[in-house]
Scaffold this active site. Structure first.
Site, short mmCIF file in Angstrom:
data_model
loop_
_atom_site.label_atom_id
_atom_site.label_comp_id
_atom_site.label_asym_id
_atom_site.label_seq_id
_atom_site.Cartn_x
_atom_site.Cartn_y
_atom_site.Cartn_z
N GLU A 159 -44.59 -29.60 -24.18
CA GLU A 159 -44.47 -30.42 -25.37
C GLU A 159 -45.10 -29.71 -26.57
O GLU A 159 -46.20 -29.19 -26.45
CB GLU A 159 -45.18 -31.77 -25.16
N GLU A 294 -48.42 -35.42 -20.01
CA GLU A 294 -47.86 -36.47 -19.18
C GLU A 294 -46.61 -36.09 -18.40
O GLU A 294 -45.76 -36.96 -18.14
CB GLU A 294 -47.54 -37.69 -20.05
N HIS A 326 -54.27 -43.23 -20.30
CA HIS A 326 -53.36 -42.79 -21.37
C HIS A 326 -52.16 -42.05 -20.78
O HIS A 326 -51.00 -42.37 -21.08
CB HIS A 326 -54.13 -41.89 -22.33
N GLU A 327 -52.42 -41.06 -19.95
CA GLU A 327 -51.32 -40.24 -19.42
C GLU A 327 -50.42 -41.03 -18.49
O GLU A 327 -49.20 -40.82 -18.46
CB GLU A 327 -51.88 -39.01 -18.69
N HIS A 330 -47.93 -43.06 -20.30
CA HIS A 330 -46.79 -42.23 -20.71
C HIS A 330 -45.68 -42.19 -19.65
O HIS A 330 -44.54 -41.85 -19.98
CB HIS A 330 -47.24 -40.79 -20.96
#
Length: 884
Positions: A159, A294, A326-327, A330
């Site tokens: 990313e 992620e 958080h991940e 995703h």
């Protein structure tokens, strides 16, 4: 992707009037019209990729077979590539006319002998490419084991636009496809990818592993890791969980393994769509990048963000949980449903940040996580107060600018705060219904913000058209200052008149913008009343005039509040009895108003004094942060000693009450508060704290078990600030003896806080030395920044002489670090004109907006420093001397 600490955004956009935003319908995703450079006439459906990397030569050989859907007859195929040479290029087994790969444009163009008919065709080729040394594409991560042995592993970081560095592909998020990956590596290696292994064959010293086909997904989520790795595993509700690490360190993943099982179960329930892959790997990379990425089914983490050791603190454990949350969010926001273009990155990052905070608070109530998140919201509001700020929704003209979209303050923290405000306005159940509808409708596809607004509007249940509110908050920069003027009737009932304007660091009254503001109005300690303030002015009944007033009850709103003098006086008088979140919001706003020149410093210091010995972690963090800003501004002035004594008098009563040692019944927040207060008192020269810190330090020198992991940083930092030459050498010996990177980061960070100029020169040399292993290279720039807290000119000199080396581990974000974060960090080191000129000659023209943001902050800080010194000296001159 988690914010990497030193990232920014490329463009600041002018915004249309809010009324126009409310009238215009947000577009929904349509593949044919999705932004991007690649043509949509040829679409990949399935990749079969075989890789043979050679770590020694930093090269990779590969073959690809791509099933394509020709939407119309075409004689040209175009896709992304970088640093690759293609050969044996065939379409349906037949040679093509020409192949041109252009690394400057990152495109390969294939021309066919004649147009291919609409329908399915197969493109195949071989290629050679490059293994990167920096964290992008397929890269080699070198590391040193705790035993001192050197080794390396391969892993990926794609990313936003770096999948093309490992394999030629349609490297834009709208092009979802199935990936069938196989790798040939040393047989002794363990290998991991998005899906489980389906086949493995060994031939001599090499082994070829094939992985099961992935679901349809964008290229940036493909992952491969290989090396001398091992894992621990567990199974829960049909999903296999593994935590992967360098062999010998995998047991440090036990807590992460338990976290992952808990978080996934909660997310399966919340989203109403089960996690669709058969396994979820969490892969610890020793260095390479900060935070995590992620990748679907194979999340990569910096090992410090995943593994827990006996040296880890409660803060480390909290960080691991929140980053995992958080991940893993995703896996839905970003992976199952992907933004259609990088303009809409917030659909990934804001939602993952909000969901992570929600989950962390849900499962760890003693951490009081939403109060903790106030710090990140304040960081966002500080950045968003600039005249040069940008909207959450931002224009990215091509995918090569996409890295500029990863802005921790706006894309992550502001987006998270706005979503929390919208959830409170709609109600948690209605909001969740909208999210569930969104996930079910768009699974395995792409979206724009308009798709989300449709889902939320459909679940609004009386909250009105949420889309009208959301568009105003995501499509224009900044946020409002809500001004409150109270009036009372003869019975003491209160009515408040509300007005709004854009809040700016400097130049209040000059900004443009209007927002529909979801207020939570509380009188006294009663239940808050929701009010939508939608206009330039509005009147609302608000309890009784003899009670405190909050229009941001619970600190849920993303806006500032300025109370009239009588309301502020009542709030100050009632401060100790306010709900804790209301106190925090009042402190935040009053300090910001002081910085903007809209309120006198005395109004803020009155609130700080009113805290007394009331213990609340976030409120005191806010107060000590403000006092520390003033103390730093006063250094070198005639008024410094007087203010340091004043600051100590504010903080010490609570510090004495809490003492030095934790009690069994204390929350993590209280333990952290104790350490924060002691660290500040030590920094401000409190003799009692310094004496006790030195006593404990001496015990630690003799026995590393003498101070708990949680207390070490506080004690070492206090000693370092006031260190003699002998104490510095003891601190340095402690740093060199670090048993792992967790300790290494802690000890070397403390070492950089020395105040003695000669010792600071030694510390600077240490920050650049080989004592710091390869996997910790990215910490060097942070160490230089810490050094700048006491020695700005020295830190600037070290940075400018070693900028390329210090920035290299943070690519591809290096230009943004240079443009935006350099002035924000080194504003005290040299005049702003010289600072700007040095940076301007070293960054590309398209990052000049980032430079403008950074310089706006630098100039504000200089002005703030001068204002605070003048205001503080005047304030203390009018007060009687206070005893410590």
């Amino acid at each position: 992707m988690r914010a990497r600490g030193v990232m920014g955004l490329a463009l600041a956009l002018a915004f249309p009037a809010a009324s126009a935003l409310a009238q215009a319908a947000s577009p929904v995703f349509d593949f044919a019209s999705a932004p991007g450079r690649l043509p949509k006439n040829v679409v990949p459906l399935e990749y079969t990729i075989a890789l043979t990397p050679d770590a020694a030569s930093h090269t990779v050989a590969g073959t690809e077979r791509i099933v394509l859907d020709f939407k119309a007859a075409s004689a040209v195929i175009q896709f992304n590539s970088l640093n690759q040479k293609l050969s044996k290029v065939l379409l349906d087994g037949k040679p093509v006319r020409s192949v041109v790969s252009d690394d400057k444009s990152q495109l390969t163009t294939i021309k066919l002998a004649r147009p291919a008919a609409p329908g399915r065709h197969t493109l195949s080729f071989a290629y050679t490419g490059k293994i990167e040394k920096e964290p992008r594409g397929l890269f080699l991560q070198e590391y040193v084991t705790p035993a001192g042995a050197k080794d390396a592993m391969l892993t990926t970081q794609f990313e936003a636009t770096d999948a093309r560095r490992m394999f030629p592909c349609w490297d834009e998020p709208a092009f979802r496809a199935v990936f069938k990956l196989s790798v040939t590596v040393p047989a002794k290696w363990a290998v991991y990818s998005n899906m489980p292994e389906s086949e493995r064959s060994v031939k001599g010293e090499l082994a070829t592993t094939r992985f099961a086909p992935t679901p349809k997904m964008p290229t940036y989520l493909v992952e491969f890791s290989g090396g001398d790795l091992a894992h621990i595993a567990a199974e829960s509700d049909g999903t296999q969980f593994r935590v992967v690490a360098v062999k010998g360190q995998e047991q440090g993943g036990q807590q992460a393994l338990a976290n992952a099982r808990q978080i996934l179960a909660d997310y399966n329930d919340y989203f109403g769509v089960r996690y669709p892959l058969p396994k979820l790997d969490s892969i610890a990379v020793p260095g390479g990048f900060s935070g995590a990425m992620e990748n679907w089914g194979a999340i990569t983490y910096n090992d410090q963000a995943l593994l827990i050791t006996p040296s880890s603190t409660m803060g480390n454990r909290q960080g691991v949980y929140s980053i995992q949350a958080h991940e893993m969010a995703h896996q839905w926001f970003g992976d199952l449903v992907t933004m259609g273009w990088w303009d809409e990155l917030w659909l990934n990052e804001s939602f993952a940040s909000w969901m992570a905070a929600r989950q962390t608070d849900l499962r760890n109530p003693s951490w009081r996580w939403w109060e903790h998140q106030d710090a990140s919201k304040e960081s966002a509001m500080s950045a968003d107060s600039r005249a040069t700020s940008h909207p959450i929704l931002q224009h990215v003209t091509n995918e090569l600018q996409a890295s500029s979209a990863f802005d921790p303050a706006i894309t992550y923290s502001k987006g998270q705060a706005v979503l929390r405000m919208l959830e409170a306005h709609m109600g948690a159940d209605n909001f969740r219904s909208g999210i569930r509808s969104y996930m079910k409708t768009h699974a395995y596809s792409n979206t724009l913000s308009g798709d989300l607004w449709r889902a939320l509007d459909g679940a609004g249940a009386g909250a009105g058209q949420v889309s009208e509110i959301a568009r105003a908050w995501t499509s224009q920069p900044g946020f409002p200052l809500v001004s409150v003027t109270a009036s009372c009737d003869i019975s003491g009932n209160r009515t408040i008149a509300l007005t709004q304007q854009r809040f700016l660091l400097q130049g209040l009254g000059s900004g443009k913008g209007r927002w529909p503001v979801p207020l939570q109005v509380r009188s006294g300690t009663g239940a808050p009343k929701p009010v939508l303030f939608d206009g330039d002015q509005q009147s609302v009944s608000a309890g009784r005039c003899d009670e405190a007033l909050s229009v941001n009850a619970g600190a849920v709103g993303y806006f500032r509040v300025a109370y009239d003098n009588s309301s502020l006086a009542q709030n100050t008088h009632s401060f100790a009895s306010l709900p804790e979140a209301d106190r925090i919001a009042l402190l935040d706003d009053q300090w910001a108003l002081v910085g903007a020149g809209a309120q006198p410093l005395a109004s803020y210091l009155a609130l700080a004094s009113a805290m007394g010995d009331t213990a609340n972690q976030r409120a005191w963090e806010q107060i000590t942060g403000a006092l520390d800003t003033i103390e730093t501004a006063e250094r070198g002035t005639a008024g410094h000693a007087a203010f340091a004594a004043y600051a100590r008098s504010i903080v010490k009563p609570l510090s004495v009450k809490l003492g030095w040692d934790a009690r069994a019944d204390e929350t993590p927040g209280m333990q952290k508060l104790r350490r924060s207060l002691l660290a500040d008192l030590g920094g401000w020269g409190d003799p009692d704290v310094l004496a006790e810190a030195r006593k404990r330090f001496a015990a630690f020198v003799a026995d590393r078990a003498a101070i708990s992991a949680d207390d070490q940083m506080m004690v070492l930092a206090v000693v370092a600030e006031h260190a003699t030459a002998a104490e510095f050498e003891q601190l340095h010996a402690i740093a060199r003896s670090a048993r792992n990177e967790t300790e290494l980061r802690r000890y070397y960070t403390a070492l950089m806080q020395v105040r003695d100029p000669a010792l600071a020169q030694k510390a600077a040399a240490i920050a650049l030395s080989d004592e710091i292993p390869k996997q910790a290279d990215m910490t060097r720039i942070g160490l230089v920044g810490v050094l700048g807290g006491e020695h700005p000119q020295l830190s600037w000199s070290v940075f400018t002489q070693n900028a390329e080396r210090l920035i290299a581990p943070h690519q591809p974000f290096g230009p943004m670090i240079l443009a935006q974060y350099t002035p924000e960090t080194f504003w005290r080191a040299l005049p702003p004109e010289q600072l700007e000129a040095w940076i301007k000659g070293r960054v590309p023209a398209d990052l000049l907006p980032n430079l403008a943001r950074g310089m706006e902050v630098a100039r504000f800080k200089l002005a703030e420093k001068a204002m605070l010194v003048k205001a503080t000296d005047a304030y203390l001159a009018g007060k009687p001397a206070r005893a410590d």
